[in-house]
Write a protein that holds these residues in place. Structure first.
Motif, mmCIF file in Angstrom:
data_model
loop_
_atom_site.group_PDB
_atom_site.id
_atom_site.type_symbol
_atom_site.label_atom_id
_atom_site.label_comp_id
_atom_site.label_asym_id
_atom_site.label_seq_id
_atom_site.Cartn_x
_atom_site.Cartn_y
_atom_site.Cartn_z
ATOM 1 N N GLY A 53 0.572 -1.414 0.397
ATOM 2 C CA GLY A 53 0.036 -0.048 -0.613
ATOM 3 C C GLY A 53 0.516 1.000 -0.227
ATOM 4 O O GLY A 53 0.474 2.797 0.327
ATOM 5 N N VAL A 54 1.752 0.920 0.158
ATOM 6 C CA VAL A 54 2.782 2.322 -0.037
ATOM 7 C C VAL A 54 2.547 3.255 -1.468
ATOM 8 O O VAL A 54 2.565 4.263 -1.099
ATOM 9 C CB VAL A 54 4.249 1.939 -0.542
ATOM 10 C CG1 VAL A 54 5.483 3.116 -0.764
ATOM 11 C CG2 VAL A 54 4.795 1.378 1.131
ATOM 12 N N ALA A 55 2.314 2.821 -2.727
ATOM 13 C CA ALA A 55 2.015 3.654 -3.666
ATOM 14 C C ALA A 55 0.942 2.910 -4.495
ATOM 15 O O ALA A 55 0.663 1.379 -4.062
ATOM 16 C CB ALA A 55 3.159 3.364 -4.285
ATOM 17 N N GLU A 62 7.704 4.655 -2.832
ATOM 18 C CA GLU A 62 7.930 6.472 -2.575
ATOM 19 C C GLU A 62 8.800 6.825 -2.121
ATOM 20 O O GLU A 62 9.240 7.149 -1.045
ATOM 21 C CB GLU A 62 6.682 5.885 -1.623
ATOM 22 C CG GLU A 62 5.889 7.762 -2.292
ATOM 23 C CD GLU A 62 4.804 8.202 -1.036
ATOM 24 O OE1 GLU A 62 3.471 8.239 -2.095
ATOM 25 O OE2 GLU A 62 5.188 8.691 0.104
ATOM 26 N N LEU A 78 9.896 6.275 1.782
ATOM 27 C CA LEU A 78 8.915 5.755 2.120
ATOM 28 C C LEU A 78 8.896 4.234 1.853
ATOM 29 O O LEU A 78 8.758 4.110 0.949
ATOM 30 C CB LEU A 78 7.299 6.585 2.157
ATOM 31 C CG LEU A 78 6.221 5.254 3.352
ATOM 32 C CD1 LEU A 78 6.863 5.147 4.668
ATOM 33 C CD2 LEU A 78 5.092 5.883 3.100
ATOM 34 N N TRP A 132 6.077 -0.242 7.991
ATOM 35 C CA TRP A 132 6.816 0.374 6.960
ATOM 36 C C TRP A 132 7.982 0.568 7.793
ATOM 37 O O TRP A 132 8.365 1.902 9.089
ATOM 38 C CB TRP A 132 5.497 1.916 6.492
ATOM 39 C CG TRP A 132 4.547 1.153 5.513
ATOM 40 C CD1 TRP A 132 4.896 -0.331 5.646
ATOM 41 C CD2 TRP A 132 3.551 1.476 5.068
ATOM 42 N NE1 TRP A 132 3.453 -0.738 4.417
ATOM 43 C CE2 TRP A 132 3.285 0.763 4.245
ATOM 44 C CE3 TRP A 132 3.740 3.026 5.036
ATOM 45 C CZ2 TRP A 132 1.617 0.509 2.964
ATOM 46 C CZ3 TRP A 132 2.123 3.193 4.097
ATOM 47 C CH2 TRP A 132 1.585 1.989 3.151
ATOM 48 N N PHE A 197 -1.830 5.442 11.062
ATOM 49 C CA PHE A 197 -0.036 5.278 10.880
ATOM 50 C C PHE A 197 0.001 5.963 12.985
ATOM 51 O O PHE A 197 0.008 7.189 13.367
ATOM 52 C CB PHE A 197 0.511 6.281 10.066
ATOM 53 C CG PHE A 197 0.461 5.916 8.464
ATOM 54 C CD1 PHE A 197 0.486 4.893 7.852
ATOM 55 C CD2 PHE A 197 -0.404 6.855 7.656
ATOM 56 C CE1 PHE A 197 0.071 4.151 6.865
ATOM 57 C CE2 PHE A 197 -0.995 7.002 6.794
ATOM 58 C CZ PHE A 197 -0.994 5.681 6.109
ATOM 59 N N VAL A 258 -4.884 13.833 4.863
ATOM 60 C CA VAL A 258 -4.431 13.316 5.894
ATOM 61 C C VAL A 258 -3.760 14.401 7.103
ATOM 62 O O VAL A 258 -3.132 15.338 6.328
ATOM 63 C CB VAL A 258 -2.835 12.009 5.930
ATOM 64 C CG1 VAL A 258 -2.492 11.600 6.804
ATOM 65 C CG2 VAL A 258 -4.374 11.185 4.504
ATOM 66 N N TYR A 278 -1.598 16.079 4.397
ATOM 67 C CA TYR A 278 -1.477 15.753 3.266
ATOM 68 C C TYR A 278 -2.541 15.780 2.056
ATOM 69 O O TYR A 278 -3.576 15.419 2.559
ATOM 70 C CB TYR A 278 -0.694 14.579 4.144
ATOM 71 C CG TYR A 278 0.106 14.339 5.189
ATOM 72 C CD1 TYR A 278 1.694 13.789 4.442
ATOM 73 C CD2 TYR A 278 0.130 14.716 6.478
ATOM 74 C CE1 TYR A 278 2.561 14.114 5.333
ATOM 75 C CE2 TYR A 278 0.733 14.496 7.486
ATOM 76 C CZ TYR A 278 1.763 14.163 6.943
ATOM 77 O OH TYR A 278 3.386 14.116 8.141
ATOM 78 N N ARG A 282 -3.190 13.952 -6.442
ATOM 79 C CA ARG A 282 -3.319 12.723 -7.823
ATOM 80 C C ARG A 282 -5.193 11.947 -7.797
ATOM 81 O O ARG A 282 -5.453 11.616 -8.500
ATOM 82 C CB ARG A 282 -2.733 11.519 -7.286
ATOM 83 C CG ARG A 282 -3.283 10.598 -6.045
ATOM 84 C CD ARG A 282 -2.227 9.370 -6.020
ATOM 85 N NE ARG A 282 -2.472 8.810 -5.277
ATOM 86 C CZ ARG A 282 -2.373 8.523 -3.964
ATOM 87 N NH1 ARG A 282 -1.819 9.681 -3.133
ATOM 88 N NH2 ARG A 282 -2.260 7.628 -2.733
ATOM 89 N N HIS A 330 1.295 12.737 -3.100
ATOM 90 C CA HIS A 330 0.811 14.041 -2.394
ATOM 91 C C HIS A 330 1.619 15.001 -1.931
ATOM 92 O O HIS A 330 2.668 15.191 -2.747
ATOM 93 C CB HIS A 330 0.814 13.133 -0.286
ATOM 94 C CG HIS A 330 0.216 12.350 -0.450
ATOM 95 N ND1 HIS A 330 0.268 10.443 -0.276
ATOM 96 C CD2 HIS A 330 -1.372 12.086 0.769
ATOM 97 C CE1 HIS A 330 -0.660 10.159 0.209
ATOM 98 N NE2 HIS A 330 -1.880 11.232 0.638
ATOM 99 N N TYR A 345 5.528 13.968 -2.707
ATOM 100 C CA TYR A 345 5.858 12.489 -2.607
ATOM 101 C C TYR A 345 5.286 12.301 -3.802
ATOM 102 O O TYR A 345 4.478 12.854 -4.465
ATOM 103 C CB TYR A 345 4.273 12.551 -1.540
ATOM 104 C CG TYR A 345 4.496 12.190 -0.054
ATOM 105 C CD1 TYR A 345 4.568 14.202 -0.099
ATOM 106 C CD2 TYR A 345 5.613 11.804 0.604
ATOM 107 C CE1 TYR A 345 4.300 14.026 1.528
ATOM 108 C CE2 TYR A 345 5.200 11.875 2.228
ATOM 109 C CZ TYR A 345 5.308 13.269 2.648
ATOM 110 O OH TYR A 345 5.436 13.662 4.003
HETATM 111 N N1 TRP Z 1 -0.023 5.149 -0.439
HETATM 112 C C1 TRP Z 1 -1.375 5.303 0.545
HETATM 113 C C2 TRP Z 1 -2.286 6.621 0.600
HETATM 114 O O1 TRP Z 1 -1.909 6.804 -0.177
HETATM 115 C C3 TRP Z 1 0.336 5.362 2.584
HETATM 116 C C4 TRP Z 1 0.487 6.937 1.970
HETATM 117 C C5 TRP Z 1 2.366 7.015 0.968
HETATM 118 C C6 TRP Z 1 0.905 8.016 2.476
HETATM 119 N N2 TRP Z 1 2.590 8.310 1.029
HETATM 120 C C7 TRP Z 1 2.008 8.891 2.103
HETATM 121 C C8 TRP Z 1 -0.192 8.557 2.944
HETATM 122 C C9 TRP Z 1 1.963 10.673 2.802
HETATM 123 C C10 TRP Z 1 -0.220 9.544 3.180
HETATM 124 C C11 TRP Z 1 0.840 10.106 3.563
HETATM 125 O O2 TRP Z 1 -2.820 6.463 1.814
#
Ligand code: TRP
Length: 377
Positions: A53-55, A62, A78, A132, A197, A258, A278, A282, A330, A345
């Motif tokens: 789920g990182v990307a 990422e 990350l 992570w 997180f 977030v 955040y 996208r 992000h 990001y």
């Molecule tokens: N890809 C996940 C998401 O978009 C986790 C993540 C990666 C993320 N980088 C992030 C979440 C930066 C918040 C901010 O949720």
């Protein structure tokens, strides 16, 4: 090479990114290889070994670049370390081994990590990940490390209890309660507002940082402005402006906004010390050209050099920006002492480029109803 191994694909991007900001890529390269472990040798033409789920495209890494006043940009990774035969349990073991290796190699203190790790330990994680890592590269410094626990790894309903226990062990209960009171909309804990997180610095400074991330689904800008207000000295109007420019709208019905709260462990303050927002840009643009323009506007507003952004994007992008969406995943605003900063990001897109969303093209009929010149694009 047409079909490079994942490690080589990512290492080229990391190398170019480091060169762009004037960092020596060698130690970053070595850590990337260690993080990727056995999946690094897998050709990128093969499907991802694990749906990380990182990307969005499941690349387990990422990149991000943090801009701060009077400082060269900071490069960060990350990542999720995966086992040779990935599963929730084997990945979790691989992640703990990665921490142990870096702690031994760099003499990192794991005192806080050890205080809370059993809170987030389980035989059978159900959430997407257990742990992570974030690797941080600054000029002339040794790499820094952060770990992210998944509070939802034993189910969404248990997350608030796990986080409360971890915060209590770190002496942060009062600030934690103040944060939830303000950050969570009425009756939305574990519903629209999720604790996604729980992060710790791995270092031995007296005030290692603790961060709690709250994902606000279906939120309005005023919800996050309100949520941020628990931190002293936050200019919530400034935050709202940032959010509007980045997201282009007031309601975020697709991916969640977030917020993260920073606590200084052992400080036993009544409130968190910092806040970051955040924006999952996208989900709110047609393509990366549009995302780049919005981030460019924000960088100018904060006095950062937009050319730097373009060079960084060029280091990663293997395609024209309007050919896809999600390279810029992000954009975040960091508020609180000492100064605000922006972080961008960036997805590696090792496995997939998401096609652009269609911009609105007026049909002949619609066109007749629009004022002249409104829809040139
Ligand atoms: N890809 C996940 C998401 O978009 C986790 C993540 C990666 C993320 N980088 C992030 C979440 C930066 C918040 C901010 O949720």
């Amino acid at each position: 090479m047409e079909d490079p191994p994942l490690s080589q694909f990512l290492d080229k991007q990391l190398h170019d990114l480091c060169e762009m900001v004037g960092l020596d890529p060698r130690s970053a390269s070595a850590l990337l290889a260690d993080l990727l472990g056995p999946v690094g040798s897998r050709p990128v033409s093969q499907p991802p070994a694990w749906p990380s789920g990182v990307a969005d495209d499941h690349t387990p890494v990422e990149f991000s670049v943090a801009f701060n006043e009077n400082e060269r940009p900071i490069v960060r990774i990350l990542g999720e370390s995966l086992a040779a035969a990935p599963s929730p349990a084997t990945n979790m073991a691989a992640a703990y081994e990665f921490v142990a290796r870096q702690a031994a190699r760099f003499g990192l203190s794991t005192a806080q990590f050890d205080q809370v790790r059993d809170v987030f330990a389980t035989e059978s994680p159900v959430g997407g990940f257990a742990l992570w890592h974030s690797l941080v590269f600054r000029q002339q410094r040794r790499p820094e490390f952060k770990v992210y626990f998944n509070p939802e790894l034993t189910g969404v309903a248990r997350a608030p209890g796990l986080v409360a226990e971890a915060m209590s062990r770190l002496g942060l209960s009062r600030a934690h309660e103040a944060t939830l009171t303000r950050a969570i909309r009425p009756r939305e804990l574990g519903r629209a507002d999720r604790l996604t997180f729980f992060a710790l610095d791995l270092h031995d400074g007296p005030h290692a940082r603790v961060k709690l991330y709250v994902s606000h689904h279906d939120a309005e800008i005023r919800d996050v402005a309100h949520a941020a207000g628990v931190v002293n000295g936050i200019d919530t109007d400034e935050l709202a402006d940032f959010c509007l420019t980045a997201g282009g709208q007031k309601t975020f019905a697709d991916r969640p906004l977030v917020g993260s709260y920073t606590f200084l462990s052992g400080s036993d303050g009544e409130r968190p010390a910092g806040y970051s927002l955040y924006v999952p840009i996208r989900s709110y643009v047609s393509d990366d050209a549009e995302a780049r323009d919005r981030v460019g506007t924000l960088m100018e507003r904060y006095g950062f050099d937009v050319h730097e952004l373009d060079r960084i994007i060029a280091a990663l992008a293997g395609r024209p920006l309007d050919d896809g969406v999600g390279l810029i995943a992000h954009v975040s605003l960091r508020l609180g002492p000492p100064r605000p900063g922006i972080t961008v990001y960036l997805s590696a897109e090792a496995y997939r480029v998401a096609p652009p969303r269609r911009r609105w093209h007026p049909s002949a009929q619609d066109h007749a109803q629009q004022p002249a010149g409104c829809c040139a694009a």
